[in-house]
Scaffold this active site. Structure first.
Site, short mmCIF file in Angstrom:
data_model
loop_
_atom_site.label_atom_id
_atom_site.label_comp_id
_atom_site.label_asym_id
_atom_site.label_seq_id
_atom_site.Cartn_x
_atom_site.Cartn_y
_atom_site.Cartn_z
N ASP A 163 0.58 -1.20 -0.29
CA ASP A 163 -0.02 0.03 0.10
C ASP A 163 0.94 1.40 -0.16
OD1 ASP A 163 0.10 1.29 3.11
OD2 ASP A 163 0.36 -0.98 3.12
N SER A 164 0.29 2.40 -0.60
CA SER A 164 1.15 3.63 -0.76
C SER A 164 2.63 3.58 -0.89
CB SER A 164 1.03 4.15 0.53
OG SER A 164 1.21 5.79 0.50
N ALA A 165 3.37 3.84 -0.30
CA ALA A 165 4.66 3.75 -0.75
C ALA A 165 5.40 2.19 -0.86
CB ALA A 165 5.83 4.53 0.43
#
Length: 303
Positions: A163-165
């Site tokens: 998720d995300s980074a």
């Protein structure tokens, strides 16, 4: 004194401050990461434990309740988010989420640790994640150092996820797999949840923590800047999960469209949650929309 201190510090992500950097190079972390030990979850039967290896950083493993010891189950290599700067596989947020994922999808999970910026600048996080991916692959002949991987992982059904980074790192691990290969391991899918990618807008944080990057022209940060390279994704399926009110929503959609235009021969889908923001499923995992997202993810992993 406090005023002088404030004047000499740069605070990144003012709306969600993570650290200060002073002119003398000193770093002050504003959000220390809480950790929890591995456990045997009484409600789900999911077991977790931490690994140690000379070849990579410690990771946390999650094993769902085993009803058939001879059966092999899908393996998810999961990379946590946190803007490359915060969070951990050992935090309550990720421990609880991946316990739920292992239970709901009946998958084994390896939760990846990597060194964080700003003490450790990018691309070191990519290097750390790749070391763990290779460590996982070292079990393909069932003679590696970790018994859970030897006994239960299906190396014909491996997924990279984050998720995300962490989704950014997972994408880059998939690209590196296409170049370097993982002998004996078949990575069938890539799961990107609210992925962090750049577009043509400046990003002060990434500029600071990735000084060797060309930023929006760097395919590690902006995959759409090298669309033809995306044809090298080393899997057959991709699921991009976006959220309507996420500040990164448009970048997730741009990634989806770039992969579709790249000539890649796999199948990519996008699932958008209405009315929710960035990684809402981690902050409010029991809400109905988070349950719906978990069901979508589980279906992707078991298709």
């Amino acid at each position: 004194m406090a005023s002088n201190t404030a004047e000499t510090a740069r605070v990144f992500f003012p709306a969600f401050p993570m650290f200060r950097v002073y002119k003398d190079g000193r770093i002050e972390r504003l959000r220390p990461t809480e950790t929890v030990p591995p456990s045997n979850d009484p409600q789900t039967g999911v077991q977790s434990k931490d690994t140690s290896s000379e070849s990579c950083l410690p990771a946390r493993l999650f094993l769902p309740k085993i009803t058939d010891p001879t059966a092999k189950i899908p393996l998810v290599i999961y990379i946590h988010g946190g803007a490359f700067c915060i969070e951990s596989p050992f935090s309550p947020t990720y421990h609880n989420y991946l316990t739920s994922l292992a239970n709901r999808a009946n998958v084994m999970v390896v939760s990846v640790q990597y060194r964080k910026a700003p003490e450790h600048l990018l691309p070191v996080a990519y290097d750390d994640a790749w070391a763990t991916v290779k460590w996982v692959a070292s079990h393909v002949n069932r003679d590696g150092p970790e018994p859970w991987l030897n006994d239960h992982a299906d190396f014909e059904r491996v997924f990279l996820a984050g998720d995300s980074a962490g989704a950014n790192i997972a994408h880059n691990m998939m690209m590196k797999t296409g170049i370097d290969g993982l002998i004996g391991v078949k990575i069938v899918g890539l799961l990107l949840m609210n992925p962090f990618f750049m577009n043509n807008e400046p990003d002060e944080l990434i500029e600071f923590i990735f000084p060797s990057s060309s930023l929006c022209d760097d395919p590690r940060m902006n995959p759409a800047s090298a669309i033809k390279d995306l044809a090298g994704l080393a899997c057959s399926r991709v699921l991009v999960c976006a959220s309507e009110k996420d500040f990164l929503r448009d970048r997730a959609i741009s990634y989806y469209e770039a992969v579709r235009k790249s000539g890649w021969e796999g199948v990519i889908d996008i699932f958008e949650t209405p009315g929710e923001g960035h990684v809402f499923h981690l902050s409010n995992p029991s809400c109905q929309k988070a349950v719906d997202l978990m069901n979508q993810v589980s279906s992707f992993l078991n298709r």
